[in-house]
Design an enzyme around this catalytic site. Structure first.
Site, PDB file in Angstrom:
ATOM      1  N   HIS A   1      35.201 -68.542 -40.481  1.00 49.87           N
ATOM      2  CA  HIS A   1      33.786 -68.194 -39.976  1.00 49.87           C
ATOM      3  C   HIS A   1      32.434 -69.100 -40.809  1.00 49.87           C
ATOM      4  CE1 HIS A   1      32.467 -66.117 -43.809  1.00 49.87           C
ATOM      5  NE2 HIS A   1      33.400 -65.527 -43.787  1.00 49.87           N
TER       6      HIS A   1
ATOM      7  N   GLU B   1      39.433 -59.853 -43.292  1.00 46.19           N
ATOM      8  CA  GLU B   1      39.241 -60.127 -44.848  1.00 46.19           C
ATOM      9  C   GLU B   1      39.767 -59.015 -45.740  1.00 46.19           C
ATOM     10  OE1 GLU B   1      39.830 -62.362 -46.856  1.00 46.19           O
ATOM     11  OE2 GLU B   1      37.805 -63.602 -47.020  1.00 46.19           O
TER      12      GLU B   1
END
Length: 175
Positions: A9, A79
């Site tokens: 990202h 994550e």
């Protein structure tokens, strides 16, 4: 000539300020958005058969700058949870934390073995069910480290930090 494209990202304020991220859901900052927009050109003309994305805002925002194709949200590529460390400045934490030690129990960090197992589980599905397809995966720095381990082998001297990629960096593997 199909490929697996892995994208981390775009930048967040946490990345800039040196804060622990993880499951905490922070958005992209302005640079993160503009860098993600640049990825659209990089992927111009590539038709993805399947797109997978972490459920967090920063990955979904990045993905939506790249393509307006439909995508599959997959919890396995979220994550790693950094527990009570999330949101704290890295330089506020004085003790040494070994993120690769399966016995590290402080701060309620997600166990490294559990973390790696869920990524392996996801990648084994990609390697079998989605073999020979053009795949885009938008995920996080920590996840990318172990994706590299899966496709490239463990890093030299177990230096996992050397496998870390930057915001909006792209890894590619033949599929």
């Amino acid at each position: 000539n199909n490929m697996i494209y892995i994208v981390r990202h775009g930048q967040t304020d946490y990345n800039v300020n040196g804060r622990y991220g993880g499951r905490i859901d922070v958005p992209l900052n302005e640079k993160g958005i503009s860098d993600a927009k640049k990825l659209k050109d990089k992927f111009k003309g590539i038709k993805f058969d399947y797109i997978f994305c972490s459920p967090l805002t920063r990955t979904v925002q990045t993905l939506k700058e790249i393509t307006d194709q439909d995508f599959i949200v997959d919890e396995r590529i979220i994550e790693r949870s950094n527990g009570a460390l999330e949101g704290k400045l890295k330089n506020e934490i004085t003790e040494e934390i070994d993120f690769n030690d399966p016995n590290e129990k402080r701060y309620d960090i997600e166990n490294i073995i559990d973390f790696r197992n869920r990524i392996e589980n996801f990648l084994n599905e990609i390697d079998t069910k989605y073999k020979g397809k053009n795949i885009l995966i938008v995920t996080h720095a920590g996840v990318c480290i172990y994706i590299r381990c899966h496709y490239e082998g463990e890093p030299k001297n177990n230096d996992y930090y050397s496998y870390k990629i930057g915001n909006c960096d792209v890894l590619t593997y033949k599929n």
